[in-house]
Design a protein around this motif. Sequence first.
Motif, PDB file in Angstrom:
ATOM      1  N   SER A   8       0.832  -1.210   0.000  1.00  0.00           N
ATOM      2  CA  SER A   8       0.000   0.000   0.000  1.00  0.00           C
ATOM      3  C   SER A   8       0.864   1.257   0.000  1.00  0.00           C
ATOM      4  O   SER A   8       0.543   2.239  -0.669  1.00  0.00           O
ATOM      5  CB  SER A   8      -0.946   0.005   1.197  1.00  0.00           C
ATOM      6  N   GLN A   9       1.979   1.247   0.718  1.00  0.00           N
ATOM      7  CA  GLN A   9       2.873   2.402   0.726  1.00  0.00           C
ATOM      8  C   GLN A   9       3.534   2.594  -0.640  1.00  0.00           C
ATOM      9  O   GLN A   9       3.698   3.721  -1.111  1.00  0.00           O
ATOM     10  CB  GLN A   9       3.950   2.234   1.805  1.00  0.00           C
ATOM     11  N   ARG A  12       0.916   3.989  -3.020  1.00  0.00           N
ATOM     12  CA  ARG A  12       0.638   5.382  -2.653  1.00  0.00           C
ATOM     13  C   ARG A  12       1.709   6.320  -3.199  1.00  0.00           C
ATOM     14  O   ARG A  12       1.404   7.388  -3.699  1.00  0.00           O
ATOM     15  CB  ARG A  12       0.544   5.488  -1.136  1.00  0.00           C
ATOM     16  N   ARG A  13       2.972   5.934  -3.112  1.00  0.00           N
ATOM     17  CA  ARG A  13       4.060   6.774  -3.641  1.00  0.00           C
ATOM     18  C   ARG A  13       3.976   6.917  -5.151  1.00  0.00           C
ATOM     19  O   ARG A  13       4.171   7.999  -5.693  1.00  0.00           O
ATOM     20  CB  ARG A  13       5.404   6.190  -3.241  1.00  0.00           C
ATOM     21  N   TRP A  15       1.267   6.659  -6.971  1.00  0.00           N
ATOM     22  CA  TRP A  15       0.090   7.463  -7.276  1.00  0.00           C
ATOM     23  C   TRP A  15       0.381   8.949  -7.089  1.00  0.00           C
ATOM     24  O   TRP A  15       0.010   9.771  -7.901  1.00  0.00           O
ATOM     25  CB  TRP A  15      -1.070   7.043  -6.378  1.00  0.00           C
ATOM     26  N   LYS A  16       1.068   9.305  -6.010  1.00  0.00           N
ATOM     27  CA  LYS A  16       1.397  10.718  -5.762  1.00  0.00           C
ATOM     28  C   LYS A  16       2.333  11.256  -6.837  1.00  0.00           C
ATOM     29  O   LYS A  16       2.217  12.398  -7.239  1.00  0.00           O
ATOM     30  CB  LYS A  16       2.001  10.884  -4.382  1.00  0.00           C
ATOM     31  N   SER A  88      -5.267   5.210   2.549  1.00  0.00           N
ATOM     32  CA  SER A  88      -5.912   5.421   1.259  1.00  0.00           C
ATOM     33  C   SER A  88      -5.116   6.411   0.417  1.00  0.00           C
ATOM     34  O   SER A  88      -4.649   7.431   0.921  1.00  0.00           O
ATOM     35  CB  SER A  88      -7.331   5.954   1.466  1.00  0.00           C
ATOM     36  N   ARG A  89      -4.992   6.132  -0.860  1.00  0.00           N
ATOM     37  CA  ARG A  89      -4.277   7.039  -1.759  1.00  0.00           C
ATOM     38  C   ARG A  89      -5.094   8.304  -2.032  1.00  0.00           C
ATOM     39  O   ARG A  89      -4.584   9.272  -2.578  1.00  0.00           O
ATOM     40  CB  ARG A  89      -3.931   6.347  -3.064  1.00  0.00           C
TER      41      ARG A  89
END
Length: 162
Positions: A8-9, A12-13, A15-16, A88-89
Amino acid sequence: ISLTFLLSQFVRRIWKKRLSVLRNEEGTVEDENGLCKEFTVVLTGGKMSKTLHLVRSLRSYSMNNTNINVKIVVLETKKFRYSASRFSRCVDHFEVITSPRESPDAYMEDIYRACERHGATHFLPVAAPVEAVFDAKLKSRLESELGTKVLHMVDTLCSIRE
């Protein structure tokens, strides 16, 4: 550390980074006319699935409208700090605040400081009935001092409910 957490981390990275490509030098998203509306929405009750649903809906709306940029901040107490909305992203910032059961004044001050720090344009309390009373008390302060739009009932109406 679980594999799910690490994955998940990582997602998330990525996606950002993908979102940062869509932004210009100032960090804002612009449409073909150069117009952009920026909103910062602060939500409480991060442990609840309805908060996560609202966050996803807000993010989906902002991703489908190129002239709208929404920054989403979710607040939750220490006891429930490892909820799904934290990872959550769709959430830009997640903050831990004091529980109203421990100190109601500290709870209201933590929300006020979070709204002030992030420049909140909207405050959406998604909370349990105990917290709703204190969110109603905070409404007039947020609206008058910070100019934040609060989507909640007024204090007098909330006291009738009790």
